[in-house]
Design an enzyme around this catalytic site. Sequence first.
Site, PDB file in Angstrom:
ATOM      1  N   ASP A 197       0.855  -1.181   0.000  1.00 34.74           N
ATOM      2  CA  ASP A 197       0.000   0.000   0.000  1.00 34.74           C
ATOM      3  C   ASP A 197       0.895   1.236   0.000  1.00 34.74           C
ATOM      4  O   ASP A 197       2.122   1.128   0.029  1.00 34.74           O
ATOM      5  CB  ASP A 197      -0.937   0.001   1.212  1.00 34.74           C
ATOM      6  CG  ASP A 197      -2.285   0.649   0.904  1.00 34.74           C
ATOM      7  OD1 ASP A 197      -2.295   1.725   0.272  1.00 34.74           O
ATOM      8  OD2 ASP A 197      -3.327   0.088   1.306  1.00 34.74           O
ATOM      9  N   GLY A 223       4.385   1.259  -1.946  1.00 35.03           N
ATOM     10  CA  GLY A 223       4.520   1.452  -3.379  1.00 35.03           C
ATOM     11  C   GLY A 223       3.214   1.864  -4.021  1.00 35.03           C
ATOM     12  O   GLY A 223       2.202   2.061  -3.351  1.00 35.03           O
ATOM     13  N   ASP A 224       3.244   1.974  -5.351  1.00 37.32           N
ATOM     14  CA  ASP A 224       2.108   2.433  -6.151  1.00 37.32           C
ATOM     15  C   ASP A 224       1.723   1.320  -7.113  1.00 37.32           C
ATOM     16  O   ASP A 224       2.497   0.940  -7.991  1.00 37.32           O
ATOM     17  CB  ASP A 224       2.520   3.689  -6.925  1.00 37.32           C
ATOM     18  CG  ASP A 224       1.431   4.214  -7.846  1.00 37.32           C
ATOM     19  OD1 ASP A 224       0.322   3.641  -7.855  1.00 37.32           O
ATOM     20  OD2 ASP A 224       1.698   5.184  -8.566  1.00 37.32           O
ATOM     21  N   PHE A 225       0.507   0.786  -6.966  1.00 36.09           N
ATOM     22  CA  PHE A 225       0.122  -0.356  -7.801  1.00 36.09           C
ATOM     23  C   PHE A 225      -0.057   0.014  -9.272  1.00 36.09           C
ATOM     24  O   PHE A 225      -0.161  -0.866 -10.123  1.00 36.09           O
ATOM     25  CB  PHE A 225      -1.108  -1.090  -7.268  1.00 36.09           C
ATOM     26  CG  PHE A 225      -2.340  -0.244  -7.005  1.00 36.09           C
ATOM     27  CD1 PHE A 225      -2.770   0.733  -7.877  1.00 36.09           C
ATOM     28  CD2 PHE A 225      -3.092  -0.487  -5.856  1.00 36.09           C
ATOM     29  CE1 PHE A 225      -3.912   1.470  -7.631  1.00 36.09           C
ATOM     30  CE2 PHE A 225      -4.244   0.253  -5.595  1.00 36.09           C
ATOM     31  CZ  PHE A 225      -4.662   1.232  -6.490  1.00 36.09           C
ATOM     32  N   HIS A 243     -13.158  -1.651  -7.720  1.00 39.32           N
ATOM     33  CA  HIS A 243     -14.363  -0.824  -7.902  1.00 39.32           C
ATOM     34  C   HIS A 243     -14.079   0.669  -7.746  1.00 39.32           C
ATOM     35  O   HIS A 243     -14.940   1.497  -8.081  1.00 39.32           O
ATOM     36  CB  HIS A 243     -15.486  -1.273  -6.959  1.00 39.32           C
ATOM     37  CG  HIS A 243     -15.302  -0.883  -5.524  1.00 39.32           C
ATOM     38  ND1 HIS A 243     -16.352  -0.841  -4.640  1.00 39.32           N
ATOM     39  CD2 HIS A 243     -14.209  -0.521  -4.797  1.00 39.32           C
ATOM     40  CE1 HIS A 243     -15.924  -0.463  -3.449  1.00 39.32           C
ATOM     41  NE2 HIS A 243     -14.631  -0.272  -3.524  1.00 39.32           N
TER      42      HIS A 243
END
Length: 334
Positions: A197, A223-225, A243
Site C-alpha cells: 500500500d 509502493g504504487d500499484f 471498484h
Amino acid sequence: MPHSDDLLWGAVSGISRFAALLTMAELGVADQLADGPLDTEELAERCGAHAPSLRRVLRELASMGVVRRAGADGFDLTDAGAVLRSDVPGSIRSSIRMLGEDGFWYAMGRLPDTVRTGSSAFVAKYGQLYEYLATNPDSARIFDAYMTARAIPLTEGLVKRYDFAGVGTLVDVAGGRGHILATVLHAHPDMRGILYDLDHVADGARKLLAAEGLADRAEAVAGDFFASVPAGADAYLLASVIHNWDDGDAVRILRNVRHAMNPGGRVLVLEVALPDDDAPHLGKDLDLRMLAIFDGALERSREEYATLFQQADLELVEVIELGAGASLLEARPV
C-alpha cells in the site's frame, strides 16, 4: 403487491428514519441503554442532548423497532437496536455514522448534479475522497471504523469458503491496515504475506501485523500499484480495490498483478458483483454511493469483471459468494 404510491412514499420516508438512526448512532444512545431502560431526561443528560428533541427521535425509533417504551417516559433497547452498540460484534454504528458524515451526506444530496454533469459533485467541492479524509481527521476515524466493521463478515467468508491450498505467499494489494491479511495468515499458519500500500498506510499496517504476532511471516511494502506490485507471489488479493477505478485504470492494475505473479498464480478480487436482473441488491445501493463520491468508480457485474480480466490476460475461473453481498472472483493467467 404494494401500491406504487406506497413504495415511493416508503422510500421518501426512509430519509427521516435514517436521520433518526444517525442521531442514535452519533449520540451513543444504544451504548447508554445497554444496561437497561432509562427515562428520557436521564438518557438525554447522558447523551448530551436536548430532552424534548430526543423524545421525538425516540418515538420514531420505537416505531422502527430499535427501541421500545419502558414506563411512563422511558425507553429500552431492542435486539434489533443492539447492533448500534459500539461494543458488540457486527456493530453497524460506524457504518451509519459514515453515511451521515458531512461529506457523504453532501455527496448523496447532490447526486442529481453528479448525474447531470457526469462528474462527482463531492469531488468538485472537496477533492478526492482520500485527500478529504487526510484533512478531516474525525471523518477519517469514522471511515476507518466503517471499513474495519465492513471487512469483518467479508473476511470471515473468505477464510471459510475459499481454498488457499498451494498459496505459499499472498500479496494483499492496497491492503490498508492489514486486518484481512492478518485473518488469512492466522487461518493458514504456513502462509507468508505481503501487504502492499502507500507509504503512510504501510506504516500503520506494520504496527498491526506486529501486534497480531505476524512480524515474522508478514511484511508491509510501500509502493504504487499503477507502477508495479511485489513480484513472485502465488496469489494476489485485491479487496474493494478495483471498484474504485474506471475500466482503463482497473486493467492497468490487473496487468501489473498478472506480470508479477508466479507461474500458475492467481488473482483474487473481492468485490460486490452486481446481478444482471432488476432484483434489489446491496451492490446497486453501493454503486450509487460510488457514483456520488468518486469520478470513474463503479460496481460491476460478473460479466464486466470477466471482461476486465480478459483485457489483462487473465481468465475468470470461479465466483464464490462470501455473504454480506460480496463475492470472491478468482482469475488465472490465460
